[in-house]
Design a protein around this motif. Structure first.
Motif: not given
Length: 196
Positions: A80-88, A146-152
Motif C-alpha cells: 500500500l505504501y508503494r502503491a499510494y506514495g506514502m513516503e512523505k 485517504r484518497t478522497g474516494i467515497s463508497f456506499q
C-alpha cells in the motif's frame, strides 16, 4: 531471387500470442516478470505484472514471486505504501514491535501516521502475522478513504459466509463489495482466510 542467391528466410512465428494493452505487453498464459506465476495463476498474472511494472511488488528473489505464500501484515502495508506514495508520511513514532531496521519500518510508520494501521493496547502491530482477507480489506479501505474516494455500503447477505465477517470489517467489506473491488469466490468471501 537472382541465380545462386539464397532465398530470404521466413520470419519465425512467435512462440505465443502477445497482448498489447496499457503500454504493456502480456503473454496470455504466464507472467513476464516471474517464473512461478503461470497457468495456475491465470486469474492474477496481469495484475501481478502490473504491480511489478509499477514497483509495488518485487517478488521474493531470483524472478520468483511465491504466489501461494501467505502475506504478512507488514508486507501488505508495504505494498500500500508503494502503491499510494506514502513516503512523505514516514515520520513520528512506530509500533513497539516494528524494529527500526526492518525493511517495512518506514511503510508501517507512514500507515500509522495517516491512520491506516492501528495497533493494540500495548502498541503492537504484529507485522509478521498472517493477514486475513477481512483485515486486508480494512487496510485497503482505510487507504482508499485517504484518497478522497467515497463508497456506499453494499449487502453481504448474498454471500454464504457474509455473517462471518467481523463487526469491525463489515462496513469496509460491504463497501468494497458494492464497488466491485471484492467479488468473492463460489458465493463466499472467506473473510478469515489468509491472503496470499
Amino acid at each position: 531471387p537472382l541465380p545462386n542467391e539464397p532465398e530470404a528466410a521466413e520470419e519465425p512465428e512467435p512462440l505465443t500470442e502477445q497482448i498489447h494493452t496499457g503500454g504493456m505487453i502480456y503473454i496470455p498464459d504466464r507472467s513476464v516478470y516471474f517464473a512461478d506465476v503461470n497457468l495456475g495463476y491465470d486469474w492474477a498474472f496481469h495484475a501481478i505484472d502490473y504491480l511489478a511494472n509499477t514497483g509495488v511488488v518485487s517478488g521474493t528473489g531470483n524472478l520468483i514471486y511465491s504466489p501461494s505464500k501467505t502475506l504478512s501484515r507488514a508486507d501488505f502495508v508495504l505494498m500500500l505504501y508503494r502503491a499510494y506514495g506514502m513516503e512523505k508520511y514516514a515520520s513520528g513514532d512506530n509500533f513497539a514491535d516494528v524494529p527500526e531496521t526492518a525493511y517495512y519500518a518506514q511503510a508501517v510508520r507512514a500507515a500509522r501516521t495517516i491512520g491506516i494501521a492501528a495497533g493494540d493496547s500495548k502498541n503492537n502491530f504484529y507485522p509478521k502475522e498472517r493477514l486475513t482477507r477481512q483485515d486486508a480489506i480494512v487496510l485497503l479501505k482505510r487507504t482508499l478513504d485517504r484518497t478522497g474516494i467515497s463508497f456506499q455500503n453494499g449487502d453481504l447477505s448474498k454471500f454464504m459466509d457474509g455473517k462471518q465477517v467481523a463487526d469491525y470489517a463489515v462496513e469496509p467489506v460491504s463497501a468494497l463489495v458494492n464497488a466491485g473491488v471484492i467479488a468473492g469466490t463460489q458465493g463466499k468471501l472467506n473473510p478469515t482466510g489468509n491472503i496470499t
